[in-house]
Design a protein around this motif. Structure first.
Motif, mmCIF file in Angstrom:
data_model
loop_
_atom_site.group_PDB
_atom_site.id
_atom_site.type_symbol
_atom_site.label_atom_id
_atom_site.label_comp_id
_atom_site.label_asym_id
_atom_site.label_seq_id
_atom_site.Cartn_x
_atom_site.Cartn_y
_atom_site.Cartn_z
ATOM 1 N N ILE A 1 0.810 -1.230 0.000
ATOM 2 C CA ILE A 1 0.000 0.000 0.000
ATOM 3 C C ILE A 1 0.843 1.280 0.000
ATOM 4 N N MET A 2 2.122 1.185 0.397
ATOM 5 C CA MET A 2 2.932 2.411 0.487
ATOM 6 C C MET A 2 3.668 2.682 -0.821
ATOM 7 N N LEU A 3 2.923 2.830 -1.908
ATOM 8 C CA LEU A 3 3.587 3.022 -3.198
ATOM 9 C C LEU A 3 3.394 4.445 -3.690
ATOM 10 N N SER A 4 4.481 5.048 -4.180
ATOM 11 C CA SER A 4 4.303 6.374 -4.784
ATOM 12 C C SER A 4 3.831 6.170 -6.227
ATOM 13 N N ASP A 5 3.195 7.183 -6.792
ATOM 14 C CA ASP A 5 2.659 7.065 -8.152
ATOM 15 C C ASP A 5 3.756 6.796 -9.174
ATOM 16 N N ASP A 6 4.903 7.485 -9.004
ATOM 17 C CA ASP A 6 6.011 7.305 -9.949
ATOM 18 C C ASP A 6 6.524 5.869 -9.923
ATOM 19 N N ASP A 7 6.676 5.353 -8.711
ATOM 20 C CA ASP A 7 7.184 3.983 -8.579
ATOM 21 C C ASP A 7 6.180 2.988 -9.157
ATOM 22 N N LYS A 8 4.914 3.282 -8.971
ATOM 23 C CA LYS A 8 3.873 2.392 -9.485
ATOM 24 C C LYS A 8 3.952 2.313 -11.018
ATOM 25 N N THR A 9 4.195 3.456 -11.648
ATOM 26 C CA THR A 9 4.294 3.486 -13.111
ATOM 27 C C THR A 9 5.440 2.586 -13.578
ATOM 28 N N VAL A 10 6.577 2.696 -12.915
ATOM 29 C CA VAL A 10 7.737 1.873 -13.279
ATOM 30 C C VAL A 10 7.396 0.390 -13.129
ATOM 31 N N LEU A 11 6.725 0.063 -12.040
ATOM 32 C CA LEU A 11 6.395 -1.343 -11.773
ATOM 33 C C LEU A 11 5.384 -1.904 -12.776
ATOM 34 N N THR A 12 4.362 -1.109 -13.098
ATOM 35 C CA THR A 12 3.364 -1.619 -14.063
ATOM 36 C C THR A 12 4.006 -1.777 -15.447
ATOM 37 N N ASP A 13 4.961 -0.899 -15.762
ATOM 38 C CA ASP A 13 5.683 -1.054 -17.041
ATOM 39 C C ASP A 13 6.422 -2.390 -17.062
ATOM 40 N N GLY A 14 7.125 -2.681 -15.962
ATOM 41 C CA GLY A 14 7.877 -3.927 -15.873
ATOM 42 C C GLY A 14 6.965 -5.145 -15.949
ATOM 43 N N LEU A 15 5.842 -5.069 -15.245
ATOM 44 C CA LEU A 15 4.875 -6.177 -15.247
ATOM 45 C C LEU A 15 4.310 -6.412 -16.646
ATOM 46 N N SER A 16 3.857 -5.327 -17.256
ATOM 47 C CA SER A 16 3.222 -5.444 -18.568
ATOM 48 C C SER A 16 4.216 -5.987 -19.594
ATOM 49 N N TYR A 17 5.461 -5.526 -19.499
ATOM 50 C CA TYR A 17 6.496 -5.989 -20.422
ATOM 51 C C TYR A 17 6.705 -7.496 -20.272
ATOM 52 N N SER A 18 6.793 -7.960 -19.029
ATOM 53 C CA SER A 18 7.069 -9.396 -18.827
ATOM 54 C C SER A 18 5.925 -10.251 -19.362
ATOM 55 N N VAL A 19 4.690 -9.829 -19.131
ATOM 56 C CA VAL A 19 3.543 -10.606 -19.630
ATOM 57 C C VAL A 19 3.537 -10.599 -21.160
ATOM 58 N N TYR A 20 3.820 -9.457 -21.765
ATOM 59 C CA TYR A 20 3.820 -9.328 -23.227
ATOM 60 C C TYR A 20 4.895 -10.230 -23.828
ATOM 61 N N GLN A 21 6.087 -10.212 -23.207
ATOM 62 C CA GLN A 21 7.183 -11.025 -23.730
ATOM 63 C C GLN A 21 6.896 -12.517 -23.601
ATOM 64 N N LEU A 22 6.134 -12.877 -22.594
ATOM 65 C CA LEU A 22 5.832 -14.303 -22.371
ATOM 66 C C LEU A 22 4.687 -14.812 -23.263
ATOM 67 N N THR A 23 4.006 -13.890 -23.904
ATOM 68 C CA THR A 23 2.874 -14.276 -24.750
ATOM 69 C C THR A 23 3.391 -14.620 -26.159
ATOM 70 N N PRO A 24 2.962 -15.748 -26.686
ATOM 71 C CA PRO A 24 3.392 -16.091 -28.050
ATOM 72 C C PRO A 24 3.032 -14.974 -29.034
ATOM 73 N N ASP A 25 3.897 -14.761 -30.043
ATOM 74 C CA ASP A 25 3.691 -13.652 -30.991
ATOM 75 C C ASP A 25 2.290 -13.664 -31.600
ATOM 76 N N SER A 26 1.802 -14.884 -31.887
ATOM 77 C CA SER A 26 0.498 -14.972 -32.552
ATOM 78 C C SER A 26 -0.649 -14.488 -31.660
ATOM 79 N N LEU A 27 -0.402 -14.462 -30.355
ATOM 80 C CA LEU A 27 -1.493 -14.086 -29.431
ATOM 81 C C LEU A 27 -1.330 -12.678 -28.850
ATOM 82 N N LYS A 28 -0.226 -12.021 -29.251
ATOM 83 C CA LYS A 28 0.055 -10.715 -28.625
ATOM 84 C C LYS A 28 -1.043 -9.680 -28.910
ATOM 85 N N GLY A 29 -1.520 -9.674 -30.145
ATOM 86 C CA GLY A 29 -2.579 -8.735 -30.519
ATOM 87 C C GLY A 29 -3.831 -8.984 -29.700
ATOM 88 N N GLU A 30 -4.121 -10.252 -29.535
ATOM 89 C CA GLU A 30 -5.304 -10.642 -28.765
ATOM 90 C C GLU A 30 -5.163 -10.210 -27.289
#
Lengths: 557, 250
Positions: free
Chosen positions: B91-120
């Motif tokens: 709960i003690m997250l600053s907005d700036d730090d949250k942005t960095v973390l969501t970027d990292g999370l989203s990137y990892s999920v995107y990279q783990l998704t097969p290319d054919s399913l990325k658009g989906e």
């Protein structure tokens, strides 16, 4: 006392019995009828109790404590002390910065030890009615009396800003309006309340206020610990496991189907930052923890409205024992506030809950914990009562500092009683307007804003009392020099703080912001003021004989 | 109290009567206990503290060099995603730090998704974002269904079981835009943010449990307040005794 409790029960039982629960599971939202009725009932009760136990004359008004027991006097001290900062602000500080928030808990209680062993009995024996009176007499200076009165007014204003913030937040929650309107409406009501009840049965009212404040604060704790399966018999100990659970995290497999009012499981990821000392996640350091605790402690022993309580007890022994009881009653609330922060942390852990106003976390926690809306309303009304009792006391103290210490004692000694009263009322109104205007700016958390008043008192009044009582060689010149040193430190810190809030970046901003933070500048300001006072006193002419004689024969005999 | 030729004189450190001497000694003892109990303990806490990482930080440290170089395995990308979620649930997250973390999370999920399913994947996240913005109340059944569906779809990607609290946070924190590459700002700041939230000052004083509390927390939040009341009580009792012994009336 029995009459008062009967009155309390009859008034409280009406809305509880006759009004159905509001659908207040939404954290914010529209006008909440139940809580509003409870709040109005409590305020009316305070006024009625005041009329019921009205002071018959001025002596009775000032020395109401002479008729009550030490326990009763302790309750009055606790009620006078427990403000929105204690009721709402402390949990907010722990919710927002974990272990660091405990610096405020120990700071606001540990200071009473200093106050007792260094001052309480001696202040009573000195026999003055206000802090400015003491300063003016002890340092044989009308100028210092006037400066003492001005500082007392500034401390009252600073202390009240946080209270108005708390009143604003609770009115916002109850009435469902925006913060600015809530501050204006709440501020107007507290002003009217002060003008009506200011001359009524203050001490008796304080005992009733204490009972209401503490009951409203404790009931939801038993419910929360019971509902979430912790040791509920003594929530102040039972919440230890809540803190440990926040540290290790609560897996979904262990939530036992417990959910908050928004439907989220009672679960969270491991969050050691909530309880580990000076954690980097909080952005707070070891130095800040120590500086805050120390500043609040010496500030406690320098606050005019706290010191003033000891003038009205009959004997020095009563002054001492009333501190013991007062501190015990205060600690009941301070042992309890961290429970709200711990539950609030877990109950609001799901990102869907969103960012909550930290200063209202006490109420949000009860709501998120599915506590009955009327009990949550009672809790919010308790928060308003805590702020009201402190604000009315501070406005009266501030206006008397103006009318009694400044106007009558310094400017116009011939002023009639009617004129004094008029000036006191005008000062009350003016202070309320100034306080509202500052509170609208939302400069910081309630607890932090109140801490400013403590640092200010620690840098100015505390050194004057400490040396004035314990060292007869402290002279007028020493006091003036020490006061100037304390005021300079305060001015630097507060100027940088205000400049920072307006977006201005002055030279050495980060340095001053860290080492002379607005809520802990007394860590250096107070020792500096004491040293300067001692050095200049050594170099100046001895304290007049009659003052030294008075100290020896009356204060220390 | 000195009534010598120098006149009346009071000094705390130079008492001249038995009562004043007794009072000085008592006050000094009490202040000493007070100082050691408050500041001494905090100093001890500071001296024995040891920066201790959470399990999530150790996983992050293991995965990050490969992620930074762009040759991370699926396991390492999943560990990055899991570690960011471990912080996003705090709960003690600053907005700036949250942005960095969501970027990292989203990137990892995107990279783990097969290319054919990325658009989906992007379309699915965007649909949920739109739904989230349009609702007034989080108890909206459509919204809850969409959230659960997204959680069910994405949790296996990060090897999260449905009993892991992070699987509930995942749909709320993942983003649909700018997730193809790790931004320079995220690359620079993510290690700092992880260090900030996942390393804590711990010691035997924080790890030892007392009445369910971490000991240091109990000491500061509960015991110190008991001690303050006790010190005040002791002072009053002792002062009363001395006054009675010396026949001093109030």
């Amino acid at each position: 006392m029995k009459k008062a409790y009967l009155l309390l029960w009859s008034l409280l039982s009406f809305p509880l019995a006759s009004h159905a629960a509001t659908a207040a599971t939404q954290l914010e939202g529209s006008f909440k009828v139940g809580p509003a009725i409870i709040l109005i009932t409590i305020l009316v009760l305070f006024v009625l109790v005041g009329i019921f136990f009205r002071a018959k004359d001025t002596t009775d008004f000032y020395a109401a404590g002479r008729k009550i027991s030490k326990v009763g006097s302790g309750m009055a001290i606790a009620s006078n002390w427990m403000s929105a900062a204690s009721f709402l602000g402390m949990a907010a500080l722990m919710y927002g910065s974990g272990y660091h928030g405990l610096a405020y808990v120990i700071g606001w209680t540990g200071g009473y030890v200093l106050l007792l062993i260094l001052m309480a009995g001696q202040i009573r024996k000195y026999g003055k009615y206000t802090a400015a009176d003491f300063i003016g007499d002890r340092y044989y200076s009308q100028t210092l009396r006037a400066v003492g009165a001005i500082i007392a007014i500034l401390i009252s204003i600073s202390y009240c800003v946080g209270q108005f913030g708390g009143i604003g937040l609770m009115f916002k929650w109850i009435l469902g309006i925006n913060y600015s309107w809530a501050v204006i409406i709440g501020g107007s009501i507290v002003l009217a309340y002060t003008l009506i009840s200011g001359m009524l049965g203050v001490t008796k009212n304080m005992q009733i206020q204490y009972v209401i404040i503490i009951i409203s604060f404790l009931i939801p704790l038993f419910i929360l610990t019971y509902k979430f399966d912790y040791f509920w018999v003594l929530p102040q100990i039972g919440y230890g496991s809540v803190v440990s659970d926040a540290i290790t995290g609560i897996p979904l497999s262990e939530t036992k189907q417990l959910i908050n009012s928004m439907g989220h499981e009672f679960a969270m990821v491991p969050s050691p930052e909530y309880a580990m000392p000076w954690d980097s996640a909080t952005g707070k350091t070891f130095f800040q923890f120590i500086a805050i605790a120390f500043s609040l402690m010496i500030g406690t022993a320098g606050l005019p409205h706290v010191i003033q309580r000891f003038y009205v007890v009959p004997k020095a022994r009563d002054a001492r024992w009333s501190v013991v009881w007062g501190l015990f009653f205060i600690c009941i609330l301070y042992w309890s506030a961290p429970v709200y922060a711990a539950f609030g942390t877990i109950l609001s852990a799901n990102p869907e809950v969103g960012t909550l106003a930290k200063d209202a976390i006490v109420v949000y926690t009860a709501q998120l914990g599915n506590v009955h809306p009327l009990i949550v309303g009672f809790l919010a009304a308790g928060g308003v009562s805590a702020a009201f009792s402190t604000v009315s006391g501070l406005l009266v103290a501030g206006s008397s500092a103006f009318a009694h210490d400044l106007y009558v004692k310094v400017i116009n000694p011939e002023a009639s009683l009617k004129r004094q009263l008029l000036y006191a009322r005008l000062a009350t109104i003016l202070m309320a307007i100034i306080i509202s205007a500052i509170a609208l700016a939302k400069l910081a958390l309630i607890g932090q804003l109140v801490a400013v008043a403590f640092s200010l008192a620690g840098c100015t009044i505390f050194p004057l009392f400490l040396l004035g009582i314990w060292w007869s060689d402290s002279t007028k010149q020493g006091a003036i020099a020490g006061l100037i040193a304390g005021c300079i430190v305060s001015l630097i810190s507060l100027s940088y703080f205000v400049a920072g809030k307006t977006g201005a970046v002055w030279p050495l901003h980060d340095f001053i912001d860290y080492w002379l933070g607005a809520w802990y500048f007394a860590w250096i300001g107070a020792p500096l003021a004491i040293v300067v006072n001692i050095v200049v006193s050594k170099l100046s002419k001895q304290t007049p004989l009659e003052i030294r004689r008075f100290l020896v024969e009356k204060v220390h005999s | 109290m000195d009534k010598t030729t120098n006149g009346y004189h009071i000094s705390f450190f130079k008492p001249t009567t038995p009562q004043a001497r007794y009072n000085r000694n008592m006050v000094l003892w009490l202040v000493l206990i007070w100082v050691i109990a408050i500041f001494g303990f905090q100093l001890l806490l500071k001296l024995v503290e040891k920066p201790t990482p959470e399990a999530a930080y150790i996983k992050f440290q293991r995965a990050w060099p490969q992620v930074e170089r762009g040759d991370a395995s699926d396991k390492e990308l999943a560990e990055l995603g899991q570690a960011t979620l471990s912080v996003l649930g705090k709960i003690m997250l600053s907005d700036d730090d949250k942005t960095v973390l969501t970027d990292g999370l989203s990137y990892s999920v995107y990279q783990l998704t097969p290319d054919s399913l990325k658009g989906e994947l992007v379309a699915m996240i965007r649909e949920f974002e739109q739904k989230r913005e349009s609702i007034d109340n989080i108890s909206n059944p459509d919204y809850i269904a969409a959230k659960m569906k997204l959680s069910d779809e994405l949790s296996p990607v990060l090897n999260l079981s449905s009993l892991d609290i992070r699987s509930k946070i995942l749909p709320l924190e993942i983003k649909s835009v700018g997730i193809e590459d790790l931004k320079e700002g995220t690359k620079t700041n993510l290690p700092k943010v992880m260090k900030k939230y996942l390393i804590h000052n711990q010691s035997f004083l924080t790890n030892f449990k007392f009445l369910g509390f971490p000991f240091h927390y109990f000491y500061t939040a509960v015991f110190l307040l008991i001690l303050f009341v006790g010190l005040c009580l002791l002072y009053c009792i002792l002062t009363d005794r001395v006054n009675a012994k010396l026949n001093i009336a109030d």
